[in-house]
Design an enzyme around this catalytic site. Structure first.
Site, short mmCIF file in Angstrom:
data_model
loop_
_atom_site.label_atom_id
_atom_site.label_comp_id
_atom_site.label_asym_id
_atom_site.label_seq_id
_atom_site.Cartn_x
_atom_site.Cartn_y
_atom_site.Cartn_z
N GLU A 1 0.81 -1.22 0.00
CA GLU A 1 0.00 0.00 0.00
C GLU A 1 0.84 1.27 0.00
O GLU A 1 0.61 2.18 0.78
CB GLU A 1 -0.93 0.01 1.21
CG GLU A 1 -1.89 -1.16 1.22
CD GLU A 1 -2.72 -1.22 2.49
OE1 GLU A 1 -3.91 -1.54 2.37
OE2 GLU A 1 -2.21 -0.99 3.59
C1 TNX Z 1 -4.46 -3.97 4.72
S1 TNX Z 1 -3.03 -6.20 3.72
C2 TNX Z 1 -3.16 -3.81 5.20
C3 TNX Z 1 -2.97 -3.43 6.59
C4 TNX Z 1 -4.27 -3.27 7.32
C5 TNX Z 1 -5.21 -4.36 6.92
C6 TNX Z 1 -6.50 -4.35 7.67
C7 TNX Z 1 -1.82 -5.30 3.93
C8 TNX Z 1 -0.59 -5.83 3.47
N1 TNX Z 1 -2.03 -4.11 4.50
O1 TNX Z 1 -2.21 -2.26 6.67
O2 TNX Z 1 -4.01 -3.35 8.70
O3 TNX Z 1 -5.49 -4.20 5.55
O4 TNX Z 1 -7.27 -5.47 7.35
#
Ligand code: TNX
Length: 529
Positions: free
Chosen positions: A338
């Site tokens: 992300e």
């Molecule tokens: C996505 S999945 C994220 C996390 C959040 C999570 C909550 C991923 C690699 N990153 O930063 O905590 O969703 O479900």
């Protein structure tokens, strides 16, 4: 009066024992109290690769039982669990001192069990576990504990008899990597809380604990020379609570505790995004030289290390170097997910450079699957976390040799709500009841990523809404057991009806262990669990 109380108490205990027995056997209390029914091999979770019960054969662990072992720590572990529930002394000794009720041996295991598997024999004369490596022996001990009556899971003395059904189990895992992840950044969890979770996941032959040590809301690991990471970056958490951090001594204690359960800790410092806590601690890590305020919300994707500044890499060399020194296992997790606040070219250059830093410190990098947008080193592992069943970039990487850890968010994320009514968790990846968590095949789930490319599975627990150990347990159990079984058991054993039965048998054990599990209505939990 006193007599009546005593009598009442005695009836209470008898009823309790009958309830515990009936919980295991599924037979009504009146019958269960009179039988010495054993736990069927089909109740073992994860399902073993091969199990052959011997009809009519049983072994009863008596008060004079001893444990002989080639690995003293594993003998002590088994004795430690069973002394509490049986009240027996269970001395632990070397196999050279003669036969014992339970023998844990690093000899004469069939070669097919590999490094992580074992063979377990229960005959009229005793119980023998054989393995090639201590980790296999430890897995065999977990199976043995499951074959004892559920009340063996109690931490207070329970009545015998301690009868185990006869036969042979020859078992080994489908995947080498069977992980659980705990996010200690969004909410901080103490060493004792992490150790409690380690004990719980070890029962299901999970052998990796991935700790998400830094995110926007908190930095949780002391780094020498960068004290503000913890004094500032560790000082809060989601919702504005006090946060916290591990000293390096604390962290070593977690690693050692995990090792004693044959679990390798994989530390993650997420980067270049998910870094607000570090950026708030050191103004010089920001491109504009301005430290942002600490963040206690739950948004993602707004922070980035400054990819163009040399100090970023001096910082990361210290962080990665010190984490590598604290890590006996081969992997360091560099996050990489992300990174919406890092432009794609910068992201790729950054990940490529960080992989080299990890390699320079003698470790292999794991990254969330977004890292395949850089140029993964042959040793870099990608952890798939999306909700789709096809991802061209991940499939291409797999074709070029990148190994994949499977954590599809709509199946394996332990922070997803079970139903709309679940008080904790999130639902961005959907609602995940236990049948959905179990109902997929890690070896064929992602198109173009066949079984040989899959290193294993992992169940991540993100903690934006998770505050206590009871919260952890409510979200992890029973789903963690489902993911653990997908990681261990051969696909040929995959069967929802049989799995439901295995899971039901865990209920009374979790109750005795004080595990605050979610009583999914999809499972017929035995009375008293
Ligand atoms: C996505 S999945 C994220 C996390 C959040 C999570 C909550 C991923 C690699 N990153 O930063 O905590 O969703 O479900």
């Amino acid at each position: 009066m006193a007599r009546r109380t005593q009598r009442g108490r005695r009836i209470g205990i008898t009823a309790l024992v009958a309830a515990a027995l009936s919980a295991v056997t599924g037979i009504g209390p009146a019958v269960a109290a009179r039988t010495t029914a054993t736990v069927p091999f089909s109740s073992v979770l994860p399902a073993p690769a091969g199990a052959t019960p011997a009809a009519g054969v049983t072994y009863t662990l008596g008060s004079g039982a001893a444990i002989s072992t080639d690995v003293p720590d594993i003998g002590d572990y088994l004795a430690g669990v069973l002394r509490r529930s049986t009240g027996y002394p269970l001395p632990v000794r070397s196999p050279s001192s003669g036969p014992a009720a339970v023998s844990l041996l690093l000899s004469a295991a069939p070669a097919g069990v590999g490094d992580q598997g074992y063979q377990l024999d229960v005959t009229r004369s005793g119980i023998v576990v054989r393995a090639v490596k201590p980790e296999g022996l430890f897995a065999g001990v977990q199976t043995l504990l499951e074959l004892l009556p559920a009340r063996a899971a109690s931490s207070t003395p329970q009545p015998g008899p301690w009868v185990v059904g006869g036969g042979r189990i020859v078992d080994h895992p489908r995947f080498a990597y069977r992980g659980a992840m705990l996010d200690v950044a969004r909410h901080f969890f103490s060493v004792a809380q992490v150790e409690r979770y380690i004990d719980q996941i070890a029962l299901y032959k999970v052998n990796r604990l991935h700790l998400h040590l830094a995110d926007d809301q908190g930095w949780r690991i002391a780094v020498n020379g960068w004290d503000r990471l913890t004094s500032v970056g560790g000082s809060t958490e989601v919702g504005g609570g006090p946060g916290g951090f591990y000293t390096q001594a604390d962290y070593r204690a977690i690693v050692a505790y995990a090792q004693s359960r044959y679990i390798t800790v994989i530390p993650e410092v997420d980067m270049p995004g998910h870094t607000n806590a570090a950026l708030a601690s050191y103004a010089e890590l920001n491109c504009d030289g301005q430290a942002p305020p600490l963040y206690t919300g739950t948004d993602v994707g707004f922070s980035s290390l400054c990819v163009g500044k040399p100090i970023t890499y001096r910082f990361l060399d210290d962080v990665i170097g010190q984490l590598a020194a604290l890590t006996p296992g081969p992997y360091l997790h560099i996050g990489g997910d992300e990174a919406q606040s890092t432009v794609p070219a910068d992201y790729a250059a950054f990940v490529d450079r960080v992989q080299q830093i990890v390699a320079a410190h003698g470790k292999q990098a794991i990254g969330w699957h977004d890292v395949v947008n850089a140029t993964p080193l042959p040793s870099t592992v990608a952890q798939f976390w999306d909700t789709t069943t096809s991802n061209t970039a991940v499939a291409d990487a797999a074709r070029h040799g990148t190994k994949i850890i499977m954590s599809p968010a709509n199946r394996a994320y332990l922070d997803m709500k079970y139903t709309k009514a679940t008080p904790l968790g999130q639902d961005w990846a959907g609602l995940t009841e236990v049948r959905k968590a179990y109902g997929w095949n890690p070896g064929s789930y992602l198109s173009g990523v066949g079984e040989p490319a899959v290193l294993g599975v992992e169940a991540p627990l993100w903690t934006e809404t998770i505050v206590t150990s009871a919260d952890i347990e409510y979200m992890a159990f029973p789903r963690l057991a489902a993911i653990a079984e997908l990681g261990w058991s051969p696909q040929s054993t995959h069967d929802w009806t049989a799995f439901r039965g295995r899971l039901a048998a865990q209920g009374p054990r979790w109750t005795l262990q004080g595990v605050a599990y979610y009583k999914s209505p999809q499972i017929t939990w035995p009375t008293g669990s």
